[in-house]
Design a protein around this motif. Structure first.
Motif, PDB file in Angstrom:
ATOM      1  N   GLN A  58     -12.226  64.837  38.755  1.00 34.73           N
ATOM      2  CA  GLN A  58     -12.371  64.523  37.332  1.00 34.73           C
ATOM      3  C   GLN A  58     -13.841  64.299  37.004  1.00 34.73           C
ATOM      4  O   GLN A  58     -14.573  63.691  37.782  1.00 34.73           O
ATOM      5  CB  GLN A  58     -11.607  63.245  36.967  1.00 34.73           C
ATOM      6  CG  GLN A  58     -10.140  63.303  37.204  1.00 34.73           C
ATOM      7  CD  GLN A  58      -9.457  61.974  36.944  1.00 34.73           C
ATOM      8  OE1 GLN A  58     -10.067  61.026  36.439  1.00 34.73           O
ATOM      9  NE2 GLN A  58      -8.196  61.892  37.300  1.00 34.73           N
ATOM     10  N   LYS A  60     -16.077  62.848  33.666  1.00 33.52           N
ATOM     11  CA  LYS A  60     -15.970  62.209  32.361  1.00 33.52           C
ATOM     12  C   LYS A  60     -17.350  61.950  31.793  1.00 33.52           C
ATOM     13  O   LYS A  60     -18.213  61.397  32.467  1.00 33.52           O
ATOM     14  CB  LYS A  60     -15.213  60.889  32.493  1.00 33.52           C
ATOM     15  CG  LYS A  60     -14.989  60.177  31.191  1.00 33.52           C
ATOM     16  CD  LYS A  60     -14.135  58.941  31.391  1.00 33.52           C
ATOM     17  CE  LYS A  60     -13.793  58.293  30.084  1.00 33.52           C
ATOM     18  NZ  LYS A  60     -12.915  57.146  30.252  1.00 33.52           N
ATOM     19  N   THR A  69     -12.977  64.033  29.082  1.00 32.36           N
ATOM     20  CA  THR A  69     -12.670  64.124  30.504  1.00 32.36           C
ATOM     21  C   THR A  69     -12.171  65.525  30.809  1.00 32.36           C
ATOM     22  O   THR A  69     -11.317  66.050  30.109  1.00 32.36           O
ATOM     23  CB  THR A  69     -11.584  63.106  30.902  1.00 32.36           C
ATOM     24  OG1 THR A  69     -11.994  61.798  30.526  1.00 32.36           O
ATOM     25  CG2 THR A  69     -11.320  63.137  32.392  1.00 32.36           C
ATOM     26  N   GLN A  93      -7.852  68.692  30.124  1.00 27.91           N
ATOM     27  CA  GLN A  93      -8.930  67.968  29.458  1.00 27.91           C
ATOM     28  C   GLN A  93      -8.349  66.941  28.498  1.00 27.91           C
ATOM     29  O   GLN A  93      -7.240  67.095  28.005  1.00 27.91           O
ATOM     30  CB  GLN A  93      -9.874  68.911  28.737  1.00 27.91           C
ATOM     31  CG  GLN A  93      -9.373  69.435  27.421  1.00 27.91           C
ATOM     32  CD  GLN A  93     -10.467  70.170  26.673  1.00 27.91           C
ATOM     33  OE1 GLN A  93     -11.548  70.393  27.190  1.00 27.91           O
ATOM     34  NE2 GLN A  93     -10.176  70.541  25.451  1.00 27.91           N
TER      35      GLN A  93
END
Length: 174
Positions: A58, A60, A69, A93
């Motif tokens: 991930q 962000k 994200t 996302q």
């Protein structure tokens, strides 16, 4: 005429003040990027139950307004009762703090005699470690190999074990 002048002045003054305030918030707000990764374990429930295992990455961008994200995952799922193995590579996302996640997966399913490939669009909701997704597997047609999930609900727990922070200040706009 004076009233018209004061109304125009009030509208223009309010608009320029709000733009100046918004620009100053963006300039003083540091840009923080967080990258997280780790394994996940999950349960996929549809017509059949599948155990999911995999890895997720991930990234962000933390902002005051609308943090974003992006995540990539790769994993496999297995159905013990029907003896079906599946592989998936996906992306999702999330724009905002409490918004839904939108994404999709490339899917490969096998019953060890025949194979099916396809796409799976998903929509979900993520809170902390838990990610609940609803999706639909669009697989290549096959007459004898039909015992896979088409519509499904998946609950994944992502166990983050790598986390990196990148801090930098935004460049000023001239």
């Amino acid at each position: 005429m004076r009233i018209f002048f004061f109304i125009c002045l009030a509208i223009l003054g309010t608009n320029s003040f709000s733009q100046g305030l918004e620009a100053s918030l963006y300039k003083k707000d540091p840009l923080v990027k967080i990258t997280k990764s780790g394994p996940y374990i999950g349960l996929q429930r549809g017509k059949y139950n599948n155990l999911e295992l995999g890895y997720e990455f991930q990234r962000k961008a933390v902002k005051l307004i609308k943090p974003t994200t992006h995540a990539f995952n790769v994993g496999f799922d297995y159905n013990l009762t029907e003896n079906i193995l599946g592989f998936s590579a996906g992306y999702w996302q999330k724009k905002g703090r409490l918004d839904l996640t939108y994404g999709g997966n490339l899917v490969f399913k096998s019953n060890f005699d025949q194979n099916r490939i396809g796409l799976s669009p998903t929509i979900g909701y993520k809170i902390s470690l838990a990610h609940l997704q609803i999706g639909y597997n669009i697989l290549t047609p096959f007459d004898t190999f039909k015992n896979t999930n088409t519509l499904f609900v998946s609950l994944r727990l992502v166990l983050i074990n790598n986390r990196n922070f990148k801090w930098r200040k935004r460049k000023k706009k001239d």
